[in-house]
Design a protein around this motif. Sequence first.
Motif, PDB file in Angstrom:
ATOM      1  N   ILE A 148      52.518  42.344  31.544  1.00 12.95           N
ATOM      2  CA  ILE A 148      51.774  40.977  31.098  1.00 12.95           C
ATOM      3  C   ILE A 148      50.117  41.073  31.635  1.00 12.95           C
ATOM      4  O   ILE A 148      49.928  41.467  32.804  1.00 12.95           O
ATOM      5  N   GLY A 149      49.311  40.833  30.792  1.00 13.20           N
ATOM      6  CA  GLY A 149      47.788  40.657  31.127  1.00 13.20           C
ATOM      7  C   GLY A 149      47.665  39.205  31.174  1.00 13.20           C
ATOM      8  O   GLY A 149      47.902  38.397  30.279  1.00 13.20           O
ATOM      9  N   VAL A 150      46.685  38.938  32.206  1.00 15.54           N
ATOM     10  CA  VAL A 150      46.317  37.261  32.406  1.00 15.54           C
ATOM     11  C   VAL A 150      44.946  37.088  32.177  1.00 15.54           C
ATOM     12  O   VAL A 150      44.144  37.817  32.724  1.00 15.54           O
ATOM     13  N   ILE A 151      44.624  36.286  31.053  1.00 13.10           N
ATOM     14  CA  ILE A 151      43.204  36.299  30.739  1.00 13.10           C
ATOM     15  C   ILE A 151      42.781  34.600  30.835  1.00 13.10           C
ATOM     16  O   ILE A 151      43.582  33.742  30.828  1.00 13.10           O
ATOM     17  N   LYS A 191      43.297  32.239  37.604  1.00 12.29           N
ATOM     18  CA  LYS A 191      44.169  33.269  37.382  1.00 12.29           C
ATOM     19  C   LYS A 191      44.487  34.028  38.741  1.00 12.29           C
ATOM     20  O   LYS A 191      45.820  34.236  38.804  1.00 12.29           O
ATOM     21  N   SER A 192      43.625  34.165  39.626  1.00 12.19           N
ATOM     22  CA  SER A 192      44.067  34.586  41.188  1.00 12.19           C
ATOM     23  C   SER A 192      45.159  33.789  41.751  1.00 12.19           C
ATOM     24  O   SER A 192      46.123  34.360  42.320  1.00 12.19           O
ATOM     25  N   ILE A 204      45.768  40.938  36.340  1.00  9.98           N
ATOM     26  CA  ILE A 204      44.379  40.430  35.828  1.00  9.98           C
ATOM     27  C   ILE A 204      43.500  41.806  35.766  1.00  9.98           C
ATOM     28  O   ILE A 204      43.355  42.641  36.817  1.00  9.98           O
ATOM     29  N   THR A 205      42.930  41.842  34.688  1.00  8.23           N
ATOM     30  CA  THR A 205      41.980  42.766  34.370  1.00  8.23           C
ATOM     31  C   THR A 205      41.066  42.411  33.372  1.00  8.23           C
ATOM     32  O   THR A 205      41.515  41.664  32.271  1.00  8.23           O
TER      33      THR A 205
END
Length: 609
Positions: A32-35, A42-43, A175-176
């Motif tokens: 999963i990527g968080v945007i 997000k953090s 997160i990236t």
Amino acid sequence: MNLLTMENVSKSYTERMLFDHISLGINEGDKIGVIGINGTGKSTLLKIIAGLEETDEGTVIKGNKLRISYLAQTPVFDESKSILTNVTEGQNAKESYRNITGEARVMLQRFGIPDADSTTTTLSGGQKKRVALVRTLLTESDLLVLDEPTNHLDSEMTEWLEEYLKKYKGAFIMITHDRYFLDRVTNKIVELDKGNLYSYQTNYSGFVALKAEREEMALATERKAKALFKTELAWMQRGARARSTKQKAHIQRFEALRDREKPQTDSSVEINALSSRLGKKTIELADISKSYGDTPLFAPFSYILLSTDRIGIVGHNGCGKSTFLNILTGKLTPDTGFVDWGTTVKIGYFSQENEALNPDMTVLQYVRDTAEYIETTDGTMSASAMCEQFLFDGGMQHTRIEKLSGGEKRRLYLLKVLMEAPNVLILDEPTNDLDIQTLTILENYLSDYPGIVVTVSHDRYFLDKLATRIFSFEDGEIVRYEGNYSDYKEARATRFPSDRAITRVMPNGTDKPCDTTEPSSKDTWKQKDSRLKFSYKEQREYETIDADIAALEEKIATLEKEIAASASEYSKLTKLMEEKEETETALEAKMERWVYLNDLAEKIESSRK
């Protein structure tokens, strides 16, 4: 199998609502990527998942014996202990053969930390983040929770991590803001937007398309609701009275339309051209070189910057890129040669660290400290109006800087640099901690910026969009390449063919360079299926493949014992680890080949009946 479930979770920070009754499930195999825009939480979401923060409302349900390994945005270490101890302490390998100390040394070396026995006090901020990443990856877990794992990694490190996460058998959520990275390793995107959470079962490219569809549907629904409300309003204005059940329902429908939650469009950073006039004479670098002690960073290098230059600077961490920028800006003196700046040159330097961010100042005070007013293409704008354009609204402008998220601080620092109206922008890792939306706006702004842009970046997407020339730091010299990052990679592959011809063990057990122009081995096997018989070579292979697999398994077991006995012999340990990795790749290929041959044998047997 479900690993973790968040149900109706709410969380606020000071006066800001981060989440408003959101739900999320994480299952085995989820990548999963968080945007979301900086400051959307997000953090905080990752900290709640990792069990480091409590929710205001709602529940977080975790599977029995769920093991979570968490990479913080700002890692913390025991400074009294060595780097190696910080990485390995508390690690319990399930497999008896696993040599955690040896693995840690090899991985630290891979991430540019050669002296694992020194203390963490000797490390820079970027090095600390990489050490923390090693610690997180080495920890046995079912779920990796990674906050900005690609920050402070050079391109090779990022590509290695990319491959690692592709093969990772557990789940992860991260997160990236590296869009190529998100595209290649994720199978699910989670978006935080105005207190809501949206899930998309796709990678980043798919998310962009699906989000556009979602927003278009919301706008279409709103257009219909607006038209219906107009009709209902006219009916109400004619003097409607609730004399019957039908009329009461009609009035209730009107009130529901009136009080409906309208779709909100994303606010976006607006950057107008802020620059001073740049004369004909720009910046000349004449035979500049620099060494630290006996270590040369780069040999004499000459270049005259053009007024339209968009230069991307790449190279390993520690090779001298930031030093080069400091020479370019006059903060450092070269060992040889000189830098000559034109009289109209006005440099804006966006460094890796948020320079001069006073945590006790408010956002507006900090911006006013740079300028009360600024001339833009839209005319004169006040500091407050500029804050608005950078998503710091009225309430946020009076927030103390210490209360801002890491990304919000970076955005504020960028605003300060641009408000100085430079005509030469020097950017050192500008993509670190900036959200994707702000990055996109920055990229578009820099494309039209009426001045020179020089940027150090490991963000391949950013360099592909921006750069027209690459300066590559290679073995103590600076090499120029024309074009963007992809052009640079292609040119390097031409200069160094061995980099392109990556040798790997193929399914037939031989070593052969990868060549994307040839049909894949799987395609070849599919073609052979139509014959319904073994070739002579396949028959021999079918008869010996079980023994080949057993031999490879035995070799891996032997290597594991040797690795466990070689903790103190670093050079030997590195070779053993590499040999084990190669043998495991060969075993995987043999197993794939075994499946094919046995399937073919069954088909041949069936065709004979």
